[in-house]
Structure formats: structure tokens, C-alpha cells
Enzyme design. Structure first.
Site, PDB file in Angstrom:
ATOM      1  CG  ASP A   9      -1.408   0.994   1.697  1.00 52.72           C
ATOM      2  OD1 ASP A   9      -2.575   1.660   0.766  1.00 52.72           O
ATOM      3  OD2 ASP A   9      -1.645   2.120   2.292  1.00 52.72           O
ATOM      4  CG  ASP A  11      -1.482   7.750   0.319  1.00 55.38           C
ATOM      5  OD1 ASP A  11       0.014   8.832   0.534  1.00 55.38           O
ATOM      6  OD2 ASP A  11      -1.993   7.766  -0.788  1.00 55.38           O
ATOM      7  CB  THR A  43      -2.028   2.753  -4.123  1.00 59.08           C
ATOM      8  OG1 THR A  43      -2.406   4.330  -3.747  1.00 59.08           O
ATOM      9  CG2 THR A  43      -1.591   2.768  -5.807  1.00 59.08           C
ATOM     10  N   GLY A  44      -5.260   2.945  -3.461  1.00 56.97           N
ATOM     11  CA  GLY A  44      -6.290   4.092  -3.423  1.00 56.97           C
ATOM     12  C   GLY A  44      -5.816   4.835  -5.165  1.00 56.97           C
TER      13      GLY A  44
END
Length: 270
Positions: A9, A11, A43-44
Site C-alpha cells: 500500500d 499512503d 493503492t487507492g
């Protein structure tokens, strides 16, 4: 065990709270990659603001973006897989946001759209620029030339709690995911980090037990539980720590670096 694929991931995990990648973490990742291990950012974020971190570390391979809705080749920027959604189903969510005055944006794999982007406040623009994104004006659905993969809303935590509670009462056409303290993402029902990581591992011929994943939030749960070794950051909610196989230090204490050193260096290096 030597892990062949490691999902990170970004953030709250790879980056510290100042959105910086520490030199020590970057160096550790490079050393492990030299052993033949593949890394994928999961990740988003979009490709435009996640691929630069891969290139900074000299890594090839893939990024899983938009919380699993799109997987992209780092070198060619070719879309390997997308979970596209039916945009007409978003109308009720958009109507809700407009009625409540909640900020939202709509994403294709490579672009981000906001209604009235040209008139956004400096505060809103600063938020997008912090994540290296430049919003475009939201067109009509029929005018989109690329599949839509995600809608994101942004609000304070207490308001998001109330919104999430409201939306959980609706028919579950989409995956409505709390992706951060201040974000809710709406994606294709089958889209998740875990589903995308599973597809990538299968494509690479890597079994789940040879996959390691490190994350810090609810949107990381599916990849942490898919991987043979799921590691939660110390800054994770308790539910995320409970779902993981191990817990490392926080993102401000180089938790990724410490976890990689503990589990990934070959015996001769230890």
C-alpha cells in the site's frame, strides 16, 4: 520463505505522513528486488501518482490502482485489467452528494473528473495537487471515452460515518469502501485490492503462499488476507491488525523497511 511477489500500500504504509518515501525504505526495496522479488504498489491512487514511486525505486512490473479497479504496466502504462462500472448506477450517489453538499469526483483509470473543476476552491485544488492529480470538468456519461472505474467522496470523518451508514441501507450494486479516514470509494462490486492481487499473482504464476502484502487500512484487508503473509502497519485500525499475520512499526517509523528486512532477506544476508 523467499516471497516472490510483494504488494505495498502507498499512503499510510510506504509513505510517511508527509507523503515521503524514506531513502532507507527505498534502498531496502531495491536490494530485495535485486534478489528477483517482484514488487507491486497496491493503492487507492491512480497510475499517474503511483507509477512515479516505482520508477523512483528503479522498479518495473505493475501497479494495482484505484483500490484494485485497474492494474497498469509500469513501463508501457498499458492497462492490464480494469473493473469498469456502470456509471448510470452512480446517479443516486451523485444526487445524494449534491443534496448534502458533499465533494465527489469520478475516475477513469488515468483521469479524474470533478463537476465545475475550473471553479474549485484553492483548498480543493491543493488536496488534488498533494496527490499529484489535476481534475478535469465532469462531462455527461455519454461523453466519456474511457471506462469509469471509481467514484470517490471526501468529507470529515463524522460525516463520512453517517453517509456510509445511509448507503449501507441501499441495494449493494457496488463495492462501497471506506478507503481512508476522509474518503469513501464506490467501485465495481468485484473490485478490490485482494481480487486484483490474486489476478496478478495468477498471471505471474505465483501461488498465494509466496505473496507478501503490507497495508494499513480497511481497503487493504482483502490483500492482507489473500497473501501468504499479511503485515499491518502499527498505525492501522485494530480490525486491520487482527486480520493480519504480523504487525510492523508505523509508516513514520519505516515499518515497511523493518518488515522487509525481517521477512525477505535471504539467509546469507541476515
Amino acid at each position: 520463505m523467499k516471497y516472490k511477489l510483494i504488494a505495498l500500500d502507498v499512503d499510510g504504509t510506504l509513505l510517511n505522513d508527509d507523503h515521503e518515501l524514506s531513502p532507507g525504505t527505498a534502498e531496502t526495496i531495491k536490494r530485495i528486488a535485486e534478489q528477483g522479488t517482484e514488487f507491486v504498489l497496491c493503492t487507492g491512487r491512480a497510475p499517474v501518482n503511483s507509477i512515479p514511486f516505482m520508477r523512483e525505486m528503479g522498479l518495473k512490473g505493475y501497479v494495482i490502482t484505484h483500490n484494485g479497479a485497474a492494474t497498469v504496466d509500469v513501463q508501457t502504462e498499458e492497462i492490464v485489467h480494469e473493473f469498469a462500472l456502470d456509471p448510470k448506477g452512480l446517479d443516486r450517489y451523485i444526487d445524494y452528494c449534491r443534496e448534502k453538499g458533499v465533494h465527489y469526483d469520478v475516475n477513469t483509470t488515468f483521469s479524474l473528473y470533478v463537476q465545475g473543476a475550473s471553479g474549485l476552491s484553492k483548498e480543493a485544488l491543493d488536496m488534488y495537487h498533494l496527490y499529484m492529480m489535476e481534475p478535469k470538468d465532469l462531462p455527461e456519461w455519454a461523453d466519456f471515452k474511457e471506462p469509469i472505474v471509481k467514484m470517490t467522496i471526501t468529507a470529515e470523518m463524522q460525516q463520512l460515518d453517517a453517509i456510509h451508514a445511509d448507503w449501507n441501507l441501499w441495494p449493494q450494486e457496488f463495492n462501497v469502501l471506506r478507503s481512508g479516514d476522509f474518503f469513501i470509494d464506490i467501485m465495481h462490486k468485484e473490485a478490490s485490492k485482494g481480487a486484483a492481487l490474486k489476478k496478478l499473482a495468477e498471471k505471474r504464476g505465483i501461488p498465494a503462499e509466496e505473496v507478501m502484502a503490507i497495508g494499513n487500512y480497511y481497503n487493504d484487508l482483502t490483500m492482507l488476507t489473500f497473501a501468504g503473509l499479511g503485515v499491518a502497519m502499527d498505525n492501522s485500525p485494530l480490525e486491520v491488525k487482527a486480520a493480519a499475520n504480523a504487525v510492523t512499526a508505523s509508516n513514520n517509523e519505516e515499518g515497511v523497511k523493518l518488515a522487509l528486512e525481517k521477512y525477505c532477506f535471504e539467509e546469507s544476508v541476515k
